[in-house]
Write a protein that holds these residues in place. Sequence first.
Motif, PDB file in Angstrom:
ATOM      1  N   TYR A  95       0.461   2.856  -2.249  1.00  0.00           N
ATOM      2  CA  TYR A  95       1.771   2.279  -2.746  1.00  0.00           C
ATOM      3  C   TYR A  95       1.595   2.138  -4.285  1.00  0.00           C
ATOM      4  CZ  TYR A  95       4.810  -1.792  -3.864  1.00  0.00           C
ATOM      5  OH  TYR A  95       5.789  -2.601  -4.141  1.00  0.00           O
ATOM      6  N   LYS A  96       0.379   1.918  -4.779  1.00  0.00           N
ATOM      7  CA  LYS A  96       0.360   1.635  -6.289  1.00  0.00           C
ATOM      8  C   LYS A  96       0.319   2.866  -7.141  1.00  0.00           C
ATOM      9  CE  LYS A  96      -2.171  -2.687  -6.231  1.00  0.00           C
ATOM     10  NZ  LYS A  96      -3.392  -3.315  -6.556  1.00  0.00           N
ATOM     11  N   ALA A  97      -0.034   3.944  -6.557  1.00  0.00           N
ATOM     12  CA  ALA A  97      -0.102   5.359  -7.104  1.00  0.00           C
ATOM     13  C   ALA A  97       0.985   6.282  -6.941  1.00  0.00           C
ATOM     14  CB  ALA A  97      -1.472   5.965  -6.588  1.00  0.00           C
ATOM     15  N   SER A  98       1.601   6.147  -5.949  1.00  0.00           N
ATOM     16  CA  SER A  98       2.902   6.893  -5.491  1.00  0.00           C
ATOM     17  C   SER A  98       4.086   6.928  -6.826  1.00  0.00           C
ATOM     18  CB  SER A  98       3.050   6.801  -4.294  1.00  0.00           C
ATOM     19  OG  SER A  98       3.713   5.384  -4.215  1.00  0.00           O
ATOM     20  N   ALA A  99       4.562   8.199  -6.699  1.00  0.00           N
ATOM     21  CA  ALA A  99       5.593   8.250  -7.746  1.00  0.00           C
ATOM     22  C   ALA A  99       6.905   8.394  -7.060  1.00  0.00           C
ATOM     23  CB  ALA A  99       5.446   9.529  -8.493  1.00  0.00           C
ATOM     24  N   THR A 100       7.180   8.528  -5.611  1.00  0.00           N
ATOM     25  CA  THR A 100       8.379   8.433  -5.006  1.00  0.00           C
ATOM     26  C   THR A 100       8.609   7.410  -3.873  1.00  0.00           C
ATOM     27  OG1 THR A 100       7.544   9.804  -3.358  1.00  0.00           O
ATOM     28  CG2 THR A 100       8.362  11.024  -5.315  1.00  0.00           C
ATOM     29  N   SER A 101       9.616   7.419  -3.313  1.00  0.00           N
ATOM     30  CA  SER A 101       9.832   6.782  -2.227  1.00  0.00           C
ATOM     31  C   SER A 101       8.677   7.443  -1.008  1.00  0.00           C
ATOM     32  CB  SER A 101      11.178   6.820  -1.772  1.00  0.00           C
ATOM     33  OG  SER A 101      11.437   6.122  -0.657  1.00  0.00           O
ATOM     34  N   GLY A 102       8.635   6.389  -0.114  1.00  0.00           N
ATOM     35  CA  GLY A 102       7.833   6.826   1.123  1.00  0.00           C
ATOM     36  C   GLY A 102       7.900   5.865   2.123  1.00  0.00           C
ATOM     37  N   GLN A 103       6.835   6.295   3.135  1.00  0.00           N
ATOM     38  CA  GLN A 103       7.070   5.471   4.526  1.00  0.00           C
ATOM     39  C   GLN A 103       5.570   5.397   4.937  1.00  0.00           C
ATOM     40  OE1 GLN A 103       9.870   6.957   7.386  1.00  0.00           O
ATOM     41  NE2 GLN A 103      10.726   8.432   5.660  1.00  0.00           N
ATOM     42  N   MET A 104       5.272   4.231   5.173  1.00  0.00           N
ATOM     43  CA  MET A 104       3.814   3.692   5.539  1.00  0.00           C
ATOM     44  C   MET A 104       3.618   3.492   6.828  1.00  0.00           C
ATOM     45  SD  MET A 104       3.039   1.850   2.010  1.00  0.00           S
ATOM     46  CE  MET A 104       1.942   2.971   0.879  1.00  0.00           C
ATOM     47  N   SER A 105       2.798   3.733   7.498  1.00  0.00           N
ATOM     48  CA  SER A 105       2.714   3.402   9.066  1.00  0.00           C
ATOM     49  C   SER A 105       1.291   2.461   9.023  1.00  0.00           C
ATOM     50  CB  SER A 105       2.048   4.646  10.038  1.00  0.00           C
ATOM     51  OG  SER A 105       1.921   4.201  11.268  1.00  0.00           O
ATOM     52  N   PHE A 106       1.472   1.347   9.364  1.00  0.00           N
ATOM     53  CA  PHE A 106       0.449   0.237   9.439  1.00  0.00           C
ATOM     54  C   PHE A 106      -0.567   0.279  10.736  1.00  0.00           C
ATOM     55  CE2 PHE A 106       3.080  -1.168   6.008  1.00  0.00           C
ATOM     56  CZ  PHE A 106       2.204  -1.764   4.859  1.00  0.00           C
ATOM     57  N   GLU A 107      -1.658  -0.056  10.529  1.00  0.00           N
ATOM     58  CA  GLU A 107      -2.647  -0.186  11.483  1.00  0.00           C
ATOM     59  C   GLU A 107      -2.932  -1.583  11.537  1.00  0.00           C
ATOM     60  OE1 GLU A 107      -6.111   2.268  10.365  1.00  0.00           O
ATOM     61  OE2 GLU A 107      -4.853   4.257  10.706  1.00  0.00           O
ATOM     62  N   LYS A 108      -2.351  -2.090  12.554  1.00  0.00           N
ATOM     63  CA  LYS A 108      -2.688  -3.838  12.851  1.00  0.00           C
ATOM     64  C   LYS A 108      -3.265  -3.736  14.183  1.00  0.00           C
ATOM     65  CE  LYS A 108      -0.811  -6.068   8.931  1.00  0.00           C
ATOM     66  NZ  LYS A 108      -1.661  -7.020   8.357  1.00  0.00           N
ATOM     67  N   ARG A 109      -4.067  -4.925  14.401  1.00  0.00           N
ATOM     68  CA  ARG A 109      -4.148  -5.347  15.627  1.00  0.00           C
ATOM     69  C   ARG A 109      -3.153  -6.332  16.076  1.00  0.00           C
ATOM     70  NH1 ARG A 109      -8.483  -5.507  18.755  1.00  0.00           N
ATOM     71  NH2 ARG A 109      -9.950  -5.115  17.376  1.00  0.00           N
ATOM     72  N   MET A 110      -2.418  -5.647  17.330  1.00  0.00           N
ATOM     73  CA  MET A 110      -1.525  -6.543  18.026  1.00  0.00           C
ATOM     74  C   MET A 110      -1.864  -6.954  19.192  1.00  0.00           C
ATOM     75  SD  MET A 110       1.263  -3.223  17.337  1.00  0.00           S
ATOM     76  CE  MET A 110       1.098  -2.264  15.917  1.00  0.00           C
ATOM     77  N   GLY A 111      -1.343  -8.570  19.209  1.00  0.00           N
ATOM     78  CA  GLY A 111      -1.732  -9.328  20.355  1.00  0.00           C
ATOM     79  C   GLY A 111      -0.904  -9.086  21.592  1.00  0.00           C
ATOM     80  N   CYS A 112       0.511  -9.018  21.030  1.00  0.00           N
ATOM     81  CA  CYS A 112       1.446  -9.059  22.262  1.00  0.00           C
ATOM     82  C   CYS A 112       1.834  -7.743  22.441  1.00  0.00           C
ATOM     83  CB  CYS A 112       2.511 -10.053  22.364  1.00  0.00           C
ATOM     84  SG  CYS A 112       3.552 -10.147  20.978  1.00  0.00           S
ATOM     85  N   GLY A 113       2.249  -7.221  21.369  1.00  0.00           N
ATOM     86  CA  GLY A 113       3.024  -5.704  21.203  1.00  0.00           C
ATOM     87  C   GLY A 113       4.628  -5.960  21.360  1.00  0.00           C
ATOM     88  N   PHE A 114       5.269  -7.215  21.382  1.00  0.00           N
ATOM     89  CA  PHE A 114       6.505  -7.383  21.785  1.00  0.00           C
ATOM     90  C   PHE A 114       7.130  -8.014  20.679  1.00  0.00           C
ATOM     91  CE2 PHE A 114       4.931  -6.722  26.114  1.00  0.00           C
ATOM     92  CZ  PHE A 114       5.920  -5.629  26.381  1.00  0.00           C
ATOM     93  N   GLY A 115       6.205  -8.948  19.578  1.00  0.00           N
ATOM     94  CA  GLY A 115       6.773  -9.297  18.380  1.00  0.00           C
ATOM     95  C   GLY A 115       6.953 -10.997  18.688  1.00  0.00           C
ATOM     96  N   ALA A 116       6.469 -11.382  19.830  1.00  0.00           N
ATOM     97  CA  ALA A 116       6.435 -12.865  20.076  1.00  0.00           C
ATOM     98  C   ALA A 116       5.251 -13.905  19.334  1.00  0.00           C
ATOM     99  CB  ALA A 116       6.199 -13.073  21.762  1.00  0.00           C
ATOM    100  N   CYS A 117       4.166 -13.267  19.311  1.00  0.00           N
ATOM    101  CA  CYS A 117       2.924 -13.752  18.535  1.00  0.00           C
ATOM    102  C   CYS A 117       3.125 -13.802  17.386  1.00  0.00           C
ATOM    103  CB  CYS A 117       1.738 -13.361  19.276  1.00  0.00           C
ATOM    104  SG  CYS A 117       1.171 -11.712  18.550  1.00  0.00           S
TER     105      CYS A 117
END
Length: 180
Positions: free
Chosen positions: A130-152
């Motif tokens: 994010y800090k080093a990039s010179a253009t627009s971009g898309q980032m895929s986050f690796e997060k532990r997901m408790g429910c997988g539906f957005g509720a928690c």
Amino acid sequence: YKILGKGTRKMTELEPGVKLNILTGLGNGYDTAVSGQRPLLIGGGVGIPPMYQLCRILREQGKNPVVLLGFNKAADLFYVDEFKALGAEVIIATADGSVGIKGFVTDALKDMEYTHFFTCGPEPMLKAVYKASATSGQMSFEKRMGCGFGACMGCTCKTKYGNKRICKDGPILKREEIIW
């Protein structure tokens, strides 16, 4: 996959042909329409396999992706030949300098020319890109997901538009919306 906990360890004990009832494919994917002709794909660790599939898609669209892969050491390398077989230019960075550029993917990123970036990897790598990039971009986050539906709300990321749930609103977020 990489064995990281109870779930992935149990997967190694499964016999071939066993059917599983799983939930997958939640959230969104990369938008290749904004990639330009020379997109940069940055993968680190377990974030490398998603970059391979994305590279295949971009090549099918007639684009010329550059693939930047980050590893700790030479023994960790994988998928390099597969990316090359797709016709992609591949650049490797190893933290110990045993292969390619010595350092992290951001060390290789400094002098590169690209139209848009796509990345997947550990959060410290995403923040550095994010800090080093010179253009627009898309980032895929690796997060532990408790429910997988957005509720928690256990997998949120702070953005200009409020907190976004990685499982439901992500895992792909645009560089411009993320607040570190």
